[in-house]
Design an enzyme around this catalytic site. Structure first.
Site, PDB file in Angstrom:
ATOM      1  N   ALA A  13       9.753  -7.412   3.870  1.00 28.79           N
ATOM      2  CA  ALA A  13      10.323  -7.318   4.566  1.00 28.79           C
ATOM      3  C   ALA A  13      10.693  -6.064   4.922  1.00 28.79           C
ATOM      4  O   ALA A  13      11.316  -5.669   5.712  1.00 28.79           O
ATOM      5  CB  ALA A  13      11.950  -7.550   3.795  1.00 28.79           C
ATOM      6  N   SER A  15       7.938  -4.068   5.205  1.00 29.62           N
ATOM      7  CA  SER A  15       6.370  -3.763   6.382  1.00 29.62           C
ATOM      8  C   SER A  15       5.673  -4.784   5.716  1.00 29.62           C
ATOM      9  O   SER A  15       5.931  -5.745   5.330  1.00 29.62           O
ATOM     10  CB  SER A  15       5.750  -2.429   4.841  1.00 29.62           C
ATOM     11  OG  SER A  15       5.252  -2.734   4.065  1.00 29.62           O
ATOM     12  N   ARG A  17       0.672  -5.088   6.769  1.00 30.93           N
ATOM     13  CA  ARG A  17      -0.200  -4.877   6.325  1.00 30.93           C
ATOM     14  C   ARG A  17      -1.355  -6.043   7.073  1.00 30.93           C
ATOM     15  O   ARG A  17      -1.212  -6.515   5.844  1.00 30.93           O
ATOM     16  CB  ARG A  17      -0.370  -3.916   5.014  1.00 30.93           C
ATOM     17  CG  ARG A  17      -1.022  -4.808   3.918  1.00 30.93           C
ATOM     18  CD  ARG A  17       0.783  -4.738   3.232  1.00 30.93           C
ATOM     19  NE  ARG A  17       0.034  -5.760   2.004  1.00 30.93           N
ATOM     20  CZ  ARG A  17       0.094  -5.092   0.450  1.00 30.93           C
ATOM     21  NH1 ARG A  17      -1.129  -4.371   0.822  1.00 30.93           N
ATOM     22  NH2 ARG A  17      -0.258  -5.958   0.017  1.00 30.93           N
ATOM     23  N   ASP A 235       4.613 -15.822   0.479  1.00 34.30           N
ATOM     24  CA  ASP A 235       4.542 -14.347  -0.120  1.00 34.30           C
ATOM     25  C   ASP A 235       4.102 -14.634  -1.760  1.00 34.30           C
ATOM     26  O   ASP A 235       3.272 -14.668  -2.039  1.00 34.30           O
ATOM     27  CB  ASP A 235       4.955 -13.730   0.348  1.00 34.30           C
ATOM     28  CG  ASP A 235       6.452 -13.379  -0.377  1.00 34.30           C
ATOM     29  OD1 ASP A 235       6.975 -14.635  -0.998  1.00 34.30           O
ATOM     30  OD2 ASP A 235       6.865 -12.001   1.094  1.00 34.30           O
TER      31      ASP A 235
END
Length: 463
Positions: A13, A15, A17, A235
């Site tokens: 929410a 960031s 990567r 996730d």
């Protein structure tokens, strides 16, 4: 020998990567290749994700891999759950991608029979669930639903942007409140009862499914042609795969949310489970993640934004430990902490309304939150153990929150069982493990978990 590399694109929410992973000398190796900021913002009166910016950042990260001399063979995306895009027949998005903290479901999320829906789906009623978001669409933007040809959850939409193919993945779909927990497929009877269009719900694929190569346009932009897979697209499902679990263990995926639960083989759909706040989400290889969504480090993240100079999380944990005698406690799952204008003020108001002492400094404020989280974890561990029929032997904490040693110590004391911390990159690791399983580089989930124990530091929490 050439190494086989893979990239996990892990979006949270706040960031995102790109993490490169490969096997070397019997261990998994990781390298962060690219990182970018993410966040929801108000648009046309609603809290929304910037889907176009997310797509640009994903492409930029894949390009950065090549520029660093890496051209991964496969790519997979995981994100938070429940949020989606509605697509028309031509493959265009019909409306904005609303964020789960938006308040547009406040009139719809209490409109259904909670016991009846839970008995079918196993998903805890929460205002942000997809089922209530779609009911809000039905009420406020019916034209979009009428024109919609497909619903894509966020990782599925981003996968579509890379491949031009629309595929639906089981673990992310299981967060919606629209899957039948027993059949592991869409609950068509419920969908019909709600008068939602059947056609928007695509066939469900299991983690590891190969969607296909990136489009020619993407290939031209990034300079190579990886195959895009469906990892555990939710996730938390990825984080649980990346947890060093053994039989009898519970897990805690600690980040913006704290997801505390256990892997089970059969869903538990009782009213008691619902009243305890426990949900049944889809896991890998036919398992269920029997867990509770706890507000988690969202509270601490917001306090950090409100403190002068935005101190480090390490300093904040130190201040909390120095003030651990503070006695005030909050219910971390109280609705006033979901999306307050000011978290610190929301905590002060809660403590005052419950006749509790007001923190006199940042350390006392943070001690209050850390103690409250640990006590919530302990209560949840007790409920979970009762519902599954046996106490847990150990709690495995994974994710970024596992670095908060003070919270880990409080959790171990409150839960009264051994606690381990790590790996911190649980979600990216789980995503990568799925890609390696799909490639045949790892033979089984049990082998994958043995591998991560050899590859990453897992600390025993000493109290």
């Amino acid at each position: 020998m050439n190494k086989h590399t893979h990239v996990a694109i892990d979006l949270g929410a706040s960031s995102g990567r790109h993490v490169l992973g490969w096997l070397e000398d019997g261990k998994m190796q990781l390298k962060e290749m690219y990182r970018f900021e993410n966040g929801a913002a108000m648009k046309n009166g609603y809290l929304c994700w910037d889907h176009a910016q997310l797509t640009r950042e994903i492409i930029a990260g894949l390009k950065a891999c090549r520029e660093a001399g890496e051209m991964p063979e496969t790519v997979a995306i995981d994100t938070w759950g429940v949020d989606y895009a509605l697509m028309d027949e031509e493959g265009h998005m019909l409306s904005d991608t609303f964020a789960y903290r938006d308040s547009r479901t406040k009139e719809t999320w209490k409109s259904l029979d909670d016991d009846a829906v839970y008995a079918r789906t196993g998903i805890q009623p929460q205002p942000f669930n997809t089922i209530y978001q779609l009911l809000a669409d039905q009420e406020n933007r019916p034209a979009d639903l009428e024109k919609a040809a497909r619903l894509l959850f966020m990782p599925e939409y981003l996968t579509y942007c890379l491949t031009g193919k629309m595929e639906s993945e089981y673990t992310i779909a299981s967060t919606s409140g629209l899957l039948n927990a027993k059949t592991r497929d869409w609950d068509w009877e419920l969908i019909d009862e709600l008068k939602l269009p059947r056609g928007i719900f695509g066939p469900l694929r299991q983690p590891g499914f190969a969607v296909g190569p990136v489009t020619e346009a993407i290939e031209k932009e990034i300079g190579y042609k990886p195959t895009v897979l469906l990892a555990p697209a939710h996730d938390t499902a990825a984080a649980v795969l990346g947890a060093p679990l053994e039989k009898g263990d519970a897990f805690l995926s600690s980040g913006t949310w704290s997801l505390l639960g256990a892997e089970i083989d059969t869903p538990i759909l009782t009213r008691e489970a619902r009243l305890c706040g426990i949900t049944n989400e889809g896991g890998v290889e036919g398992t269920y993640r029997f867990l509770k969504n706890i507000m988690g480090l969202w509270i601490i993240q917001n306090i950090r934004k409100e403190l002068p100079g935005k101190p480090s999380f390490g300093d904040m944990a130190k201040w909390a430990k120095e003030n651990e005698a503070f006695s005030g406690r909050i219910d971390v799952d109280a609705p006033e902490f979901l999306a307050p204008a000011n978290m610190t003020e929301a905590i002060y108001a809660y403590l005052e309304s419950h006749n509790q002492p007001k923190p006199q400094n940042a350390g006392e404020l943070l001690a209050c939150v850390n103690h409250s989280l640990a006590e919530s974890y302990a209560k949840t561990i007790q409920h979970l153990g009762h519902l599954v029929g046996q106490p847990f032997k150990r709690l495995c904490i994974v994710g970024g929150g596992s670095q908060n040693q003070f919270l880990n110590e409080l959790t171990a004391k409150a839960c009264g069982i051994p606690v381990t911390a790590g790996p911190t990159e649980g979600t990216a690791i789980g995503n990568l493990l799925c890609q390696m399983l799909s490639a045949g580089e790892i033979a089984s989930v049990s082998e994958a978990r043995a591998l991560l124990k050899e590859s990453f530091e897992i600390k025993e929490v000493v109290i």
